[in-house]
Motif scaffolding. Structure first.
Motif, short mmCIF file in Angstrom:
data_model
loop_
_atom_site.label_atom_id
_atom_site.label_comp_id
_atom_site.label_asym_id
_atom_site.label_seq_id
_atom_site.Cartn_x
_atom_site.Cartn_y
_atom_site.Cartn_z
N GLY B 61 0.82 -1.22 0.00
CA GLY B 61 0.00 0.00 0.00
C GLY B 61 0.85 1.25 0.00
N VAL B 65 1.24 4.34 -2.99
CA VAL B 65 1.04 5.77 -2.73
C VAL B 65 2.29 6.57 -3.14
CG1 VAL B 65 0.63 7.50 -0.93
CG2 VAL B 65 -0.60 5.34 -0.87
N GLN B 260 -1.03 1.22 7.54
CA GLN B 260 -1.10 1.92 6.24
C GLN B 260 -1.71 3.31 6.38
OE1 GLN B 260 0.14 1.66 3.51
NE2 GLN B 260 -1.18 2.56 1.96
N THR B 261 -2.57 3.51 7.41
CA THR B 261 -3.17 4.83 7.63
C THR B 261 -2.07 5.87 7.83
OG1 THR B 261 -4.98 3.70 8.71
CG2 THR B 261 -4.92 6.06 9.01
N ALA B 264 0.56 5.79 4.48
CA ALA B 264 0.10 6.45 3.26
C ALA B 264 0.41 7.95 3.33
CB ALA B 264 -1.40 6.22 3.07
N LEU B 265 0.16 8.53 4.51
CA LEU B 265 0.43 9.97 4.67
C LEU B 265 1.94 10.23 4.61
CD1 LEU B 265 -2.09 10.88 7.51
CD2 LEU B 265 -2.35 11.15 5.06
N ARG B 268 3.41 9.89 1.07
CA ARG B 268 3.07 11.05 0.25
C ARG B 268 4.00 12.22 0.57
NH1 ARG B 268 -2.10 11.09 -2.54
NH2 ARG B 268 -2.49 13.22 -3.19
N ILE B 269 4.22 12.44 1.85
CA ILE B 269 5.10 13.54 2.28
C ILE B 269 6.53 13.26 1.82
CG2 ILE B 269 6.08 14.74 4.29
CD1 ILE B 269 3.34 14.23 5.69
N ASN B 272 7.04 13.62 -1.95
CA ASN B 272 7.02 15.03 -2.35
C ASN B 272 8.30 15.76 -1.94
OD1 ASN B 272 4.64 16.13 -3.76
ND2 ASN B 272 3.55 15.02 -2.17
#
Lengths: 78, 307
Positions: B61, B65, B260-261, B264-265, B268-269, B272
């Motif tokens: 997961g 992401v 994964q909660t 996932a965040l 993404r960070i 980026n």
């Protein structure tokens, strides 16, 4: 607003929307699927294996797409 | 919170926090992060068989992401990833089978463990010294305005190995325009991914801390593309591992989803963040990770020796 500030703001909005969606998804899975998944893991491991991978992919791909659409909507409104 | 599939009580906040930290590392460095997740889950009380399978499920997961963000940033070479997947899966199976054969002999754990510690420490020292030299080198190129604003313009201080690999005449040769490589032997790519796969089979996890620097130093792939492509490849190899482990009853998908909660965040960070760092800075920050892996293996060897 300069480029860095705008990028940072976009990232914060994106992460906030995605975080909310991921949390809702987790609550829904924990509320509705726990007993079914437990039974499935004991009775039919092959089906459980594919359901497990689909749950992960749905969370990662589905919610990400939904979050991206919501982010675009908020950008248009701003 | 009780997780009925594995039958253990775990703190969900702890799981989300582990996921978040590993997510940032994974998104930024292109690694699965098993060397940190596995001991953290084991220390929390999850049985070892569930640790390996559940970790792989959450890696799937998190990597999706992070890889999606890297794709938007143009950091994935799909052709390279497709070739590397073949080598990784074959290498991983070879590693798993080899460890089964070696288990029949004495002291296999200590031999594999010691070799891994030496290799990981070597990678950490090499990455740290090379990226430090590359940073000094790039300070000179930063004076040229056309290069100063392009963070993906990679500089490596030691490119002799990559040049030797790219000169390998063995056909068929493939071009990787996205990575800026005109022509390279198909077998060179397969060899690098195969070695990564063997480590993955031996030690579990994605072995990104072997593959990411190998792609940079042996194949000459720019760091940003190595990170993104490695993540893309991890999706496929970790999915394969998850299904295999789940069929053997070693995956608690509820634990993986809670982790994964946060992951996932974090992913993404982390993904980026790569756009704000140059290749040598990413590699310099990466250097302690293989060292952490070596410490975890040394600790496991020491514990096994005294139990």
């Amino acid at each position: 607003m300069n480029v860095t500030k705008r990028t940072l703001l976009n990232l914060i909005i994106e992460v906030a929307i995605y975080g909310a969606l991921v949390s809702v998804y987790l609550v829904l899975v924990l509320h509705f699927l726990v007993d079914w998944l437990k039974g499935l893991s004991a009775k039919d491991p092959a089906v459980y294996a594919w359901v497990a991978i689909l749950l992960m992919i749905a969370q990662a791909v589905g919610l990400e797409r939904l979050a991206s659409s919501l982010v675009q909507v908020t950008r248009r409104r701003r | 919170m009780f997780f009925p599939i594995s039958g253990v009580h775990l703190d969900p906040i702890y799981l989300i926090l582990i996921g978040f930290v590993i997510g940032i590392l994974g998104g930024f460095f292109g690694v699965g992060g098993s060397f940190l997740t596995a001991p953290a889950l084991f220390a929390a009380g999850l049985p070892m068989n569930y640790v390996v399978g559940t970790d792989l499920a959450h890696i799937v997961g998190k990597s999706i992401v992070a890889a999606r963000t890297h794709r938007v940033l143009g950091n994935i070479d799909l052709k390279l990833a497709a070739i590397m997947v073949i080598g990784t899966i074959v290498g991983s199976e070879t590693g798993v089978q080899a460890i089964e054969v070696l288990k029949k002999g004495a002291h296999v754990e200590s031999v594999v463990g010691t070799v891994s510690i030496v290799v990981f420490t070597g990678i950490a020292i090499f990455c740290a010294s090379e990226s430090w030299m590359a940073l000094r080198l790039s300070q000179r190129t930063d004076q040229q305005p056309e290069l100063a604003h392009n963070r993906k313009q990679d500089v490596t201080a030691i490119d002799a190995l990559a040049k030797a690999f790219q000169r390998l005449k063995l056909p068929p040769r493939v071009s990787l325009p996205h990575s800026g490589i005109e022509s390279i032997s198909f077998w060179a790519i397969l060899f690098v991914s195969f070695i990564g796969g063997i480590f993955s089979g031996f030690l579990g996890g994605g072995a990104g801390y072997i593959r990411m620097p190998s792609m940079v130093y042996l194949l000459g792939i720019p760091t940003h593309i190595a990170v993104g492509t490695d993540l893309f490849e991890i999706i496929i190899s970790a999915s394969y591992g998850t299904v295999r482990h789940a069929m053997n009853g070693n995956v608690d998908i509820l634990i993986a989803l809670v982790m994964q909660t946060g992951a996932a965040l974090g992913a993404r960070i982390g993904a980026n963040l790569t756009q704000y760092f140059t290749g040598p800075r990413i590699r310099l920050a990466f250097a302690p990770l293989p060292l952490l892996g070596a410490i975890v293996i040394a600790q496991r060897l020491f514990t096994d020796h005294h139990s």
